[in-house]
Design a protein around this motif. Sequence first.
Motif, mmCIF file in Angstrom:
data_model
loop_
_atom_site.group_PDB
_atom_site.id
_atom_site.type_symbol
_atom_site.label_atom_id
_atom_site.label_comp_id
_atom_site.label_asym_id
_atom_site.label_seq_id
_atom_site.Cartn_x
_atom_site.Cartn_y
_atom_site.Cartn_z
ATOM 1 N N THR A 265 48.133 64.610 7.263
ATOM 2 C CA THR A 265 47.254 63.865 8.163
ATOM 3 C C THR A 265 46.545 62.776 7.369
ATOM 4 O O THR A 265 46.515 62.794 6.126
ATOM 5 N N ARG A 266 45.961 61.830 8.059
ATOM 6 C CA ARG A 266 45.262 60.751 7.380
ATOM 7 C C ARG A 266 44.109 61.295 6.534
ATOM 8 O O ARG A 266 43.881 60.855 5.401
ATOM 9 N N SER B 152 43.905 64.257 5.122
ATOM 10 C CA SER B 152 44.450 64.929 3.940
ATOM 11 C C SER B 152 44.964 63.914 2.922
ATOM 12 O O SER B 152 44.879 64.142 1.707
ATOM 13 N N SER C 31 47.660 55.954 5.946
ATOM 14 C CA SER C 31 48.452 57.198 5.903
ATOM 15 C C SER C 31 49.388 57.226 4.701
ATOM 16 O O SER C 31 50.591 57.513 4.812
#
Length: 305
Positions: A122-123, A125, A223
Amino acid sequence: AVALQSAADAKRASRQQDPDSSPDSDDSLEASPMELVPADDLVDAFGVGYGDMSEALASIQNELSDSPNLAAKAIADLIVLIPLTTLGESWPVPEMAWSQAQEWKVHGSPLIAVDLSLPPLTRTSCGFVARLWLPSARGAEDDDSETQPMDGEDQQSESDLGPGHRLVALVCYLWSFRHYVVFCRRQREPTRCLMFNDLPGLTRGAPKELDWEQVPDACYRYSLTPRLALYESLDAAEDVVRSRRAAVAAAAAQSSAASGRAAGRACGDDNDGAVAGGVAVGGGEGTEASSATGRTRPDSQCTHQ
């Protein structure tokens, strides 16, 4: 290329159905909007390629190892790759990589590449993992001039991996387009880095140069998943150079000693032959004295002297 070819085919088909259409009309191919070709279509057209950064680095290292150039072979020996798996509940951190390097006894290598085998994140993470692999702060956050290093002092004494390796590049992956972006440390300003991206349209608005502290925000915004961290140690490189010079000097000394022993044996053979010849042929009093004392005539002395 695939998208443009499809548009061109559609345009030709349209012209065949309408012969009166003009190639210079306002709806010509040049006026068609450009669109990015999906990554999956490119893979289908051109193949998988290297696959990931670790495979690409291994291919480069193999090419260097197979090179007939001795300098290229030496460079290949300076690079090691440390793979970190994501099995378990903990995130990969530099301490894990250094422990692995010590266990494999490759912690003295000048160049250490850490392969982060991370799945799509995810962004949030992406930004979190990037912050885990940021280089150590080197006093930039303290504006007090009294605590800043004076001119000539080492401003890069702190390490990012083990006691002496520093981060020089953090390679990130954009999963949606299967594209790599690299953050490279600036030599003169180690607290800053340069962002290399040959498809800038995928990261619109991203600066070409930024502080390392801004990298997690960039990874979050676009991302970007960290996939490989490259470290170097100047001290380790100097140790390798010193050891190689010592090995070359030792080999030269050994070769010189071997040549000396061979010359000594050849000299001894010449003397023995001269003495034996004097006894067999001359048989005289002077020759017998030379044979008894182990000396030879001046004209039979070894030329190796």
